[in-house]
Write a protein that holds these residues in place. Structure first.
Motif, PDB file in Angstrom:
ATOM      1  N   ILE A 160      10.690   1.773   0.985  1.00  0.00           N
ATOM      2  CA  ILE A 160      10.264   3.129   2.176  1.00  0.00           C
ATOM      3  C   ILE A 160       9.255   2.292   3.291  1.00  0.00           C
ATOM      4  O   ILE A 160       8.098   1.703   2.592  1.00  0.00           O
ATOM      5  N   PRO A 161       9.613   1.207   4.902  1.00  0.00           N
ATOM      6  CA  PRO A 161       8.515   0.972   5.872  1.00  0.00           C
ATOM      7  C   PRO A 161       8.016   2.489   5.485  1.00  0.00           C
ATOM      8  O   PRO A 161       8.595   3.331   6.138  1.00  0.00           O
TER       9      PRO A 161
ATOM     10  N   PHE B 188      -0.383  -3.470   2.564  1.00  0.00           N
ATOM     11  CA  PHE B 188      -0.588  -2.798   1.754  1.00  0.00           C
ATOM     12  C   PHE B 188       0.024  -1.351   1.621  1.00  0.00           C
ATOM     13  O   PHE B 188       1.588  -1.242   2.005  1.00  0.00           O
ATOM     14  N   VAL B 189       0.875  -1.978  -0.260  1.00  0.00           N
ATOM     15  CA  VAL B 189       1.753  -1.186  -0.376  1.00  0.00           C
ATOM     16  C   VAL B 189       1.062  -0.524  -1.631  1.00  0.00           C
ATOM     17  O   VAL B 189       0.592  -0.659  -2.509  1.00  0.00           O
TER      18      VAL B 189
ATOM     19  N   VAL C  46      -3.175  -5.376  -1.246  1.00  0.00           N
ATOM     20  CA  VAL C  46      -3.177  -4.225  -1.947  1.00  0.00           C
ATOM     21  C   VAL C  46      -2.255  -3.509  -1.763  1.00  0.00           C
ATOM     22  O   VAL C  46      -1.630  -3.762  -1.216  1.00  0.00           O
ATOM     23  N   VAL C  47      -2.406  -3.592  -3.720  1.00  0.00           N
ATOM     24  CA  VAL C  47      -1.116  -3.034  -4.329  1.00  0.00           C
ATOM     25  C   VAL C  47      -1.354  -2.253  -4.983  1.00  0.00           C
ATOM     26  O   VAL C  47      -2.373  -2.312  -6.008  1.00  0.00           O
ATOM     27  N   MET C  48      -0.960  -0.641  -4.465  1.00  0.00           N
ATOM     28  CA  MET C  48      -1.512   0.604  -5.490  1.00  0.00           C
ATOM     29  C   MET C  48      -0.749   1.158  -5.716  1.00  0.00           C
ATOM     30  O   MET C  48       0.447   1.496  -5.258  1.00  0.00           O
ATOM     31  N   VAL C  49      -0.736   1.295  -7.188  1.00  0.00           N
ATOM     32  CA  VAL C  49      -0.313   2.845  -7.933  1.00  0.00           C
ATOM     33  C   VAL C  49      -0.628   3.537  -7.724  1.00  0.00           C
ATOM     34  O   VAL C  49      -2.277   4.592  -7.326  1.00  0.00           O
TER      35      VAL C  49
ATOM     36  N   GLN D  98       1.295   0.676   3.853  1.00  0.00           N
ATOM     37  CA  GLN D  98       2.889   0.171   4.934  1.00  0.00           C
ATOM     38  C   GLN D  98       3.764   0.142   4.362  1.00  0.00           C
ATOM     39  O   GLN D  98       4.895   0.130   5.155  1.00  0.00           O
ATOM     40  N   ARG D  99       4.360   0.029   3.389  1.00  0.00           N
ATOM     41  CA  ARG D  99       5.566   0.272   2.246  1.00  0.00           C
ATOM     42  C   ARG D  99       4.576   1.027   1.016  1.00  0.00           C
ATOM     43  O   ARG D  99       3.896   0.751   0.706  1.00  0.00           O
TER      44      ARG D  99
END
Length: 276
Positions: free
Chosen positions: A234-235, A33-34, A203-206, A218-219
Protein backbone atom coordinates in the motif's frame (compact mmCIF):
# COMPACT_ATOMS: atom_id res chain seq x y z
CA UNK A 1 24.20 -3.45 -11.12
CA UNK A 2 20.70 -3.05 -9.66
CA UNK A 3 20.57 -0.46 -6.87
CA UNK A 4 18.41 -0.96 -3.82
CA UNK A 5 17.06 -3.96 -1.96
CA UNK A 6 15.51 -6.89 -3.86
CA UNK A 7 13.99 -10.10 -2.56
CA UNK A 8 13.40 -12.80 -5.14
CA UNK A 9 11.34 -15.96 -4.63
CA UNK A 10 12.15 -16.09 -0.93
CA UNK A 11 10.89 -19.00 1.14
CA UNK A 12 12.03 -19.76 4.69
CA UNK A 13 11.43 -23.01 6.58
CA UNK A 14 12.63 -23.76 10.08
CA UNK A 15 10.83 -27.12 9.97
CA UNK A 16 10.96 -28.93 6.60
CA UNK A 17 7.67 -28.66 4.74
CA UNK A 18 6.32 -25.88 6.99
CA UNK A 19 7.29 -22.51 5.49
CA UNK A 20 7.20 -19.43 7.71
CA UNK A 21 7.58 -17.23 4.63
CA UNK A 22 6.78 -18.29 1.08
CA UNK A 23 7.26 -16.79 -2.38
CA UNK A 24 8.25 -13.30 -1.20
CA UNK A 25 9.13 -10.92 -4.04
CA UNK A 26 9.94 -7.35 -3.10
CA UNK A 27 11.83 -4.37 -4.51
CA UNK A 28 12.72 -1.39 -2.30
CA UNK A 29 14.32 1.63 -3.95
CA UNK A 30 17.31 3.40 -2.36
CA UNK A 31 16.14 5.83 0.31
CA UNK A 32 12.62 4.42 0.68
CA UNK A 33 10.95 4.02 4.09
CA UNK A 34 8.91 0.80 4.10
CA UNK A 35 6.91 -0.55 7.04
CA UNK A 36 5.82 -4.18 7.42
CA UNK A 37 2.70 -5.11 9.40
CA UNK A 38 0.80 -8.33 9.97
CA UNK A 39 -0.60 -10.59 12.65
CA UNK A 40 1.66 -12.40 15.10
CA UNK A 41 3.27 -15.36 13.36
CA UNK A 42 3.21 -13.80 9.90
CA UNK A 43 7.00 -13.85 9.69
CA UNK A 44 7.72 -10.13 10.00
CA UNK A 45 10.81 -10.50 12.18
CA UNK A 46 11.95 -13.55 10.18
CA UNK A 47 11.89 -11.42 7.04
CA UNK A 48 13.97 -8.73 8.74
CA UNK A 49 16.47 -11.33 9.94
CA UNK A 50 16.89 -12.65 6.40
CA UNK A 51 17.59 -9.16 5.08
CA UNK A 52 20.09 -8.67 7.91
CA UNK A 53 21.82 -11.92 6.96
CA UNK A 54 21.22 -13.52 10.35
CA UNK A 55 19.82 -16.58 8.58
CA UNK A 56 19.68 -17.84 4.99
CA UNK A 57 16.58 -18.44 2.86
CA UNK A 58 15.47 -22.00 2.22
CA UNK A 59 14.75 -20.89 -1.34
CA UNK A 60 15.27 -17.61 -3.20
CA UNK A 61 17.68 -14.85 -2.37
CA UNK A 62 18.11 -11.36 -0.91
CA UNK A 63 20.07 -8.84 -2.98
CA UNK A 64 21.46 -5.48 -1.91
CA UNK A 65 22.75 -3.28 -4.72
CA UNK A 66 22.94 -6.37 -6.92
CA UNK A 67 24.99 -8.46 -4.46
CA UNK A 68 23.49 -11.47 -2.72
CA UNK A 69 23.25 -11.19 1.06
CA UNK A 70 25.16 -14.14 2.53
CA UNK A 71 25.57 -12.95 6.11
CA UNK A 72 25.61 -9.86 8.36
CA UNK A 73 27.55 -6.82 7.18
CA UNK A 74 28.10 -3.12 7.85
CA UNK A 75 25.91 -2.24 4.85
CA UNK A 76 22.92 -3.17 7.04
CA UNK A 77 22.19 -1.73 10.49
CA UNK A 78 19.76 -3.57 12.80
CA UNK A 79 17.85 -2.19 15.80
CA UNK A 80 15.71 -4.41 18.03
CA UNK A 81 12.87 -3.64 20.44
CA UNK A 82 15.37 -3.89 23.31
CA UNK A 83 18.31 -1.52 23.05
CA UNK A 84 20.99 -4.21 23.74
CA UNK A 85 23.74 -1.71 24.47
CA UNK A 86 27.07 -2.67 26.00
CA UNK A 87 26.53 -1.67 29.66
CA UNK A 88 30.27 -1.22 30.33
CA UNK A 89 30.74 1.21 27.42
CA UNK A 90 29.64 4.82 27.64
CA UNK A 91 27.28 6.27 25.04
CA UNK A 92 30.03 7.48 22.70
CA UNK A 93 31.91 4.17 22.78
CA UNK A 94 28.67 2.25 22.13
CA UNK A 95 28.07 4.35 19.01
CA UNK A 96 31.71 3.93 17.96
CA UNK A 97 31.73 0.12 18.22
CA UNK A 98 31.13 -0.63 14.54
CA UNK A 99 33.58 2.04 13.43
CA UNK A 100 36.24 0.48 15.66
CA UNK A 101 35.54 -2.93 14.11
CA UNK A 102 36.05 -1.43 10.64
CA UNK A 103 39.36 0.12 11.66
CA UNK A 104 38.25 3.72 11.11
CA UNK A 105 40.97 6.07 12.43
CA UNK A 106 40.41 7.59 15.85
CA UNK A 107 39.94 11.18 14.64
CA UNK A 108 37.39 10.31 11.95
CA UNK A 109 35.64 7.98 14.39
CA UNK A 110 35.33 10.67 17.05
CA UNK A 111 34.01 13.21 14.54
CA UNK A 112 31.40 10.78 13.20
CA UNK A 113 30.25 9.83 16.71
CA UNK A 114 30.08 13.48 17.77
CA UNK A 115 27.92 14.36 14.75
CA UNK A 116 25.57 11.42 15.28
CA UNK A 117 25.09 12.12 18.99
CA UNK A 118 24.25 15.73 18.19
CA UNK A 119 21.82 14.48 15.53
CA UNK A 120 20.00 12.23 18.01
CA UNK A 121 20.06 14.89 20.74
CA UNK A 122 22.41 13.08 23.12
CA UNK A 123 25.67 14.95 22.73
CA UNK A 124 25.50 16.00 26.38
CA UNK A 125 25.37 12.34 27.45
CA UNK A 126 28.37 11.08 25.44
CA UNK A 127 30.18 9.99 28.60
CA UNK A 128 27.17 8.42 30.34
CA UNK A 129 26.74 4.69 30.84
CA UNK A 130 23.55 3.13 29.37
CA UNK A 131 22.15 2.41 32.84
CA UNK A 132 21.68 6.16 33.38
CA UNK A 133 19.51 6.55 30.29
CA UNK A 134 15.75 6.30 29.82
CA UNK A 135 14.30 3.72 27.45
CA UNK A 136 13.83 6.30 24.71
CA UNK A 137 17.38 7.57 25.11
CA UNK A 138 18.76 4.03 24.93
CA UNK A 139 16.92 3.47 21.65
CA UNK A 140 18.36 6.70 20.28
CA UNK A 141 21.83 5.38 21.08
CA UNK A 142 20.98 2.07 19.39
CA UNK A 143 19.85 3.88 16.26
CA UNK A 144 22.96 6.09 16.25
CA UNK A 145 25.13 2.97 16.61
CA UNK A 146 23.30 1.31 13.70
CA UNK A 147 23.81 4.40 11.54
CA UNK A 148 27.45 4.97 12.46
CA UNK A 149 28.83 2.81 9.63
CA UNK A 150 26.61 4.52 7.04
CA UNK A 151 24.49 1.43 6.24
CA UNK A 152 22.67 1.15 2.94
CA UNK A 153 19.68 -0.29 4.81
CA UNK A 154 18.48 0.41 8.36
CA UNK A 155 16.39 -2.47 9.74
CA UNK A 156 14.06 -1.70 12.67
CA UNK A 157 12.34 -4.56 14.52
CA UNK A 158 9.53 -2.94 16.56
CA UNK A 159 12.03 -0.50 18.08
CA UNK A 160 9.41 1.57 19.92
CA UNK A 161 7.16 -1.26 21.10
CA UNK A 162 8.32 -1.11 24.73
CA UNK A 163 7.95 2.68 25.11
CA UNK A 164 5.11 4.68 26.62
CA UNK A 165 2.77 6.51 24.23
CA UNK A 166 4.36 9.96 24.56
CA UNK A 167 7.92 8.68 24.20
CA UNK A 168 6.82 6.52 21.28
CA UNK A 169 5.44 9.51 19.38
CA UNK A 170 8.60 11.49 20.13
CA UNK A 171 10.64 8.61 18.72
CA UNK A 172 8.46 8.42 15.60
CA UNK A 173 9.22 12.07 14.86
CA UNK A 174 12.86 11.44 15.69
CA UNK A 175 13.37 8.46 13.35
CA UNK A 176 11.77 10.28 10.43
CA UNK A 177 14.00 13.30 11.01
CA UNK A 178 17.10 11.14 11.24
CA UNK A 179 16.08 9.30 8.06
CA UNK A 180 15.81 12.64 6.28
CA UNK A 181 19.13 13.92 7.67
CA UNK A 182 21.59 11.04 7.66
CA UNK A 183 23.44 10.17 4.46
CA UNK A 184 24.55 6.66 3.53
CA UNK A 185 27.89 7.28 1.85
CA UNK A 186 30.93 5.24 2.93
CA UNK A 187 32.65 6.06 6.19
CA UNK A 188 35.40 8.50 5.31
CA UNK A 189 38.98 8.49 6.49
CA UNK A 190 38.91 12.25 7.01
CA UNK A 191 36.75 13.82 9.73
CA UNK A 192 33.13 13.50 8.67
CA UNK A 193 31.20 16.64 7.86
CA UNK A 194 27.43 16.46 8.26
CA UNK A 195 26.35 14.09 5.47
CA UNK A 196 24.28 15.06 2.45
CA UNK A 197 20.59 14.47 3.26
CA UNK A 198 19.92 13.72 -0.41
CA UNK A 199 21.39 10.24 0.16
CA UNK A 200 19.17 8.60 2.74
CA UNK A 201 19.38 5.14 4.22
CA UNK A 202 16.70 2.77 3.04
CA UNK A 203 14.56 1.87 6.07
CA UNK A 204 12.61 -1.36 6.51
CA UNK A 205 10.66 -1.33 9.76
CA UNK A 206 8.57 -4.09 11.32
CA UNK A 207 5.77 -2.94 13.60
CA UNK A 208 2.48 -4.31 14.94
CA UNK A 209 1.15 -0.74 15.24
CA UNK A 210 -0.79 0.18 12.06
CA UNK A 211 -0.97 3.87 13.00
CA UNK A 212 2.80 3.94 13.39
CA UNK A 213 3.30 2.19 10.04
CA UNK A 214 1.07 4.66 8.18
CA UNK A 215 2.66 7.66 9.88
CA UNK A 216 6.24 6.61 9.20
CA UNK A 217 6.17 4.70 5.94
CA UNK A 218 6.10 5.64 2.30
CA UNK A 219 4.80 2.12 1.71
CA UNK A 220 3.11 -0.38 4.04
CA UNK A 221 3.41 -4.09 3.35
CA UNK A 222 0.72 -6.32 4.85
CA UNK A 223 1.79 -9.93 5.44
CA UNK A 224 -0.62 -12.85 5.49
CA UNK A 225 0.01 -15.70 7.91
CA UNK A 226 0.95 -19.37 7.75
CA UNK A 227 2.85 -19.03 5.53
CA UNK A 228 3.74 -15.36 5.41
CA UNK A 229 3.21 -13.74 2.02
CA UNK A 230 2.88 -10.12 0.92
CA UNK A 231 -0.88 -9.79 0.60
CA UNK A 232 -0.91 -6.06 -0.10
CA UNK A 233 1.63 -3.33 -0.87
CA UNK A 234 0.00 0.00 0.00
CA UNK A 235 1.57 3.33 -1.03
CA UNK A 236 1.18 6.05 1.61
CA UNK A 237 0.55 9.37 -0.10
CA UNK A 238 0.57 11.88 2.75
CA UNK A 239 1.95 15.44 2.88
CA UNK A 240 5.54 16.07 3.91
CA UNK A 241 6.95 16.85 6.36
CA UNK A 242 4.72 14.71 8.56
CA UNK A 243 3.73 16.06 11.95
CA UNK A 244 1.69 14.38 14.66
CA UNK A 245 -1.32 16.53 13.70
CA UNK A 246 -1.63 14.58 10.46
CA UNK A 247 -2.81 11.56 12.48
CA UNK A 248 -6.13 13.37 12.97
CA UNK A 249 -6.62 14.23 9.28
CA UNK A 250 -9.33 12.48 7.21
CA UNK A 251 -6.76 11.25 4.69
CA UNK A 252 -4.61 9.63 7.38
CA UNK A 253 -7.59 8.02 9.11
CA UNK A 254 -8.85 6.60 5.81
CA UNK A 255 -5.50 4.98 4.98
CA UNK A 256 -5.15 3.66 8.53
CA UNK A 257 -8.63 2.11 8.35
CA UNK A 258 -7.82 0.46 5.00
CA UNK A 259 -4.62 -1.09 6.36
CA UNK A 260 -6.37 -2.23 9.56
CA UNK A 261 -9.14 -3.83 7.49
CA UNK A 262 -6.55 -5.73 5.45
CA UNK A 263 -4.68 -6.94 8.55
CA UNK A 264 -7.98 -8.00 10.12
CA UNK A 265 -9.04 -9.84 6.98
CA UNK A 266 -5.75 -11.73 6.83
CA UNK A 267 -6.04 -12.66 10.51
CA UNK A 268 -9.58 -13.99 10.03
CA UNK A 269 -8.53 -15.97 6.97
CA UNK A 270 -5.68 -17.48 8.96
CA UNK A 271 -8.04 -18.46 11.79
CA UNK A 272 -10.43 -20.06 9.28
CA UNK A 273 -7.60 -22.12 7.75
CA UNK A 274 -6.56 -23.28 11.22
CA UNK A 275 -9.99 -24.77 12.01
CA UNK A 276 -9.83 -28.55 11.38
Amino acid sequence: MTAGLRIEGLTKEFVPGRPVLQDIDLAVSPGEFVCVVGASGSGKSTLLGLIAGLSRPTEGRVLLDGHEVLGPGPDRGLVFQTASLFPWRDVARNVAFGLESLGVPRGARAERVRWLLDEVGLGHLAGALPGRLSGGQQQRVSIARALACSPRVLLLDEPFGALDVQTKEDMQLFIRQVWQDVATGPVREAPAAPPDPAHRSTVVMVTHDVEEAVFLGQRVLVLSSDPGRISQDIPIDLPEPRTLEIKRSPGFLAVKAAVEDQVRAEHRAHQARAVP
